[in-house]
Design a protein around this motif. Structure first.
Motif, short mmCIF file in Angstrom:
data_model
loop_
_atom_site.label_atom_id
_atom_site.label_comp_id
_atom_site.label_asym_id
_atom_site.label_seq_id
_atom_site.Cartn_x
_atom_site.Cartn_y
_atom_site.Cartn_z
N ASN A 153 17.23 12.85 28.14
CA ASN A 153 16.18 12.63 27.31
C ASN A 153 16.66 10.59 26.85
O ASN A 153 17.75 10.40 26.66
CB ASN A 153 16.20 12.61 26.15
CG ASN A 153 15.54 12.40 24.98
OD1 ASN A 153 13.75 11.51 25.56
ND2 ASN A 153 15.33 12.19 23.56
N HIS A 154 16.13 10.22 27.70
CA HIS A 154 15.56 8.19 26.82
C HIS A 154 14.37 7.95 26.79
O HIS A 154 13.10 7.46 26.97
CB HIS A 154 15.34 7.54 28.57
CG HIS A 154 16.65 8.16 29.46
ND1 HIS A 154 18.02 7.31 29.27
CD2 HIS A 154 17.41 9.63 29.81
CE1 HIS A 154 19.03 7.40 30.00
NE2 HIS A 154 18.23 8.75 30.80
N GLN A 155 15.03 7.71 24.96
CA GLN A 155 13.34 7.75 24.33
C GLN A 155 12.63 6.22 24.32
O GLN A 155 12.17 5.98 24.31
CB GLN A 155 13.92 8.31 22.76
CG GLN A 155 13.33 7.61 21.58
CD GLN A 155 11.89 8.76 21.53
OE1 GLN A 155 12.15 9.51 21.87
NE2 GLN A 155 10.83 7.93 21.52
N TYR A 156 14.51 5.39 24.45
CA TYR A 156 13.53 3.69 24.14
C TYR A 156 12.85 4.08 26.27
O TYR A 156 11.36 3.00 25.66
CB TYR A 156 15.21 3.34 24.67
CG TYR A 156 15.06 2.99 26.70
CD1 TYR A 156 16.37 3.84 27.13
CD2 TYR A 156 15.25 2.12 27.51
CE1 TYR A 156 16.73 4.17 28.13
CE2 TYR A 156 16.01 1.50 28.89
CZ TYR A 156 16.46 2.98 28.85
OH TYR A 156 17.06 2.97 29.87
N THR A 158 10.24 5.65 26.69
CA THR A 158 9.10 6.06 26.18
C THR A 158 8.69 5.47 24.73
O THR A 158 7.55 4.84 25.04
CB THR A 158 9.32 8.19 25.04
OG1 THR A 158 10.22 8.20 25.90
CG2 THR A 158 8.04 8.38 24.82
N ASP A 159 9.18 5.10 24.12
CA ASP A 159 9.13 3.72 22.84
C ASP A 159 8.42 2.41 23.77
O ASP A 159 7.32 2.24 23.90
CB ASP A 159 10.45 3.06 22.40
CG ASP A 159 10.25 4.58 21.36
OD1 ASP A 159 10.03 5.33 21.00
OD2 ASP A 159 12.01 4.13 21.27
N SER A 162 5.13 3.24 25.57
CA SER A 162 3.74 3.25 24.22
C SER A 162 3.45 1.77 23.75
O SER A 162 2.40 1.14 23.88
CB SER A 162 4.77 3.85 22.63
OG SER A 162 4.52 5.21 23.35
N ASN A 179 18.18 -3.17 25.35
CA ASN A 179 18.64 -1.74 24.84
C ASN A 179 19.98 -1.83 25.69
O ASN A 179 21.69 -1.56 26.07
CB ASN A 179 18.28 -0.91 26.24
CG ASN A 179 18.81 0.92 26.11
OD1 ASN A 179 19.12 0.92 27.14
ND2 ASN A 179 18.92 1.83 25.25
N SER A 223 16.86 -2.60 16.51
CA SER A 223 16.30 -1.20 16.33
C SER A 223 14.92 -1.72 16.25
O SER A 223 14.40 -0.96 15.88
CB SER A 223 16.64 -1.27 14.79
OG SER A 223 17.96 -1.42 14.44
#
Ligand SMILES: [Fe+2]
Ligand SMILES: [Fe+2]
Length: 268
Positions: A153-156, A158-159, A162, A179, A223
């Motif tokens: 899972n690489h939330q960054y 997905t971010d 978006s 990152n 952040s």
């Protein structure tokens, strides 16, 4: 074609259709992994280009060519770059794989006869970006990043997707660059072009008070908080949880928020 490249290029079907030519190019070089990645980047680059009103056909061409130098073994990349009189930075000598972006540019010219400077420039900085990058450079850069299918899972990622879809391209790029920046102690090195690109984009987008300490600026940008509107959605207590932010920074931010008619969130 320069003789040094001839040693690495197997004869392929030079179709006028670049998609066909590239498909054949990677197939004869038995590099299906790069072909699959390239096709994903090409389709993503067309999609993102349309979103930002950029010529999708041109974006597809740059994407199809961006990793063509992958057919050269990494251990040979520096030597080939030298033979092609490519300027090599110290950081590229230490981590030779990174020179592949410059090699791909040279091969796009030499092997595929590309002369369009926008396409060549975007290929040359597709891994690191650089200062003063064009919208076209940014589209190819981010299309490469969001096309990766990384395990886990690489939330960054997905971010980033978006942000790109919300037409916040620079914010999306900064999520990626931050990152990388956050991992600087773990990474072998960070390419100077990437550092310059990050600093330039942070300045462009940041609406944070100029007097904030460096640790506070890093905590916020790390952040994804570059705008006062974003910070106003957080409470003081939430901000204080960020390492690098103290009571002085909170006061500076509060004053900047008030100047814009904003305040911290009251949520507890
Ligand atoms: Fe690449
Ligand atoms: Fe790539």
């Amino acid at each position: 074609m320069k003789p040094i490249l001839q040693a690495y290029i197997i004869d392929f079907n030079r179709s006028d259709n670049l998609l066909d030519a590239i498909t054949n190019f990677f197939t004869v070089h038995n590099d299906i992994e790069t072909l699959n990645h390239t096709l994903k980047v090409a389709s993503e680059a067309q999609r993102v280009a349309k979103l930002y009103d950029v010529d999708p056909a041109k974006a597809e061409q740059a994407a199809l060519l961006h990793d063509i130098s992958n057919v050269i073994p990494i251990s040979d990349m520096l030597h080939v770059a030298e033979e092609l009189s490519i300027e090599i930075m110290d950081e590229e000598r230490k981590y030779s794989r990174i020179v592949h972006q410059k090699l791909s540019r040279a091969m796009a010219e030499e092997v595929f006869g590309v002369t369009d400077s926008e396409i060549l420039c975007a290929i040359e900085c597709h891994t690191t970006l650089k200062a003063n990058s064009s919208l076209f450079d940014k589209i190819i850069f981010i299309s490469d990043k969001i096309s990766w299918e990384l395990p886990g899972n690489h939330q960054y990622l997905t971010d980033i997707r978006s942000k790109v879809d919300e037409l916040e391209l620079i914010e999306g790029i900064l999520i990626y660059l931050n990152n990388i920046w956050d991992q600087k102690t773990k990474l072998k090195l960070i390419h100077p072009w990437l550092i310059e690109a990050r600093e330039e984009l942070l300045k462009k987008i940041s609406h944070l008070p100029s007097g904030l300490s460096k640790p506070a600026q890093r905590a916020l940008s790390g952040s994804g908080l570059w705008k006062l509107e974003q910070i106003s959605k957080l409470s003081e207590a939430e901000l204080l949880q960020l390492h690098g932010l103290g009571s002085k920074s909170i006061r500076q931010i509060r004053e900047a928020l008030e100047m814009k008619g904003l305040s911290f969130s009251n949520k507890s």
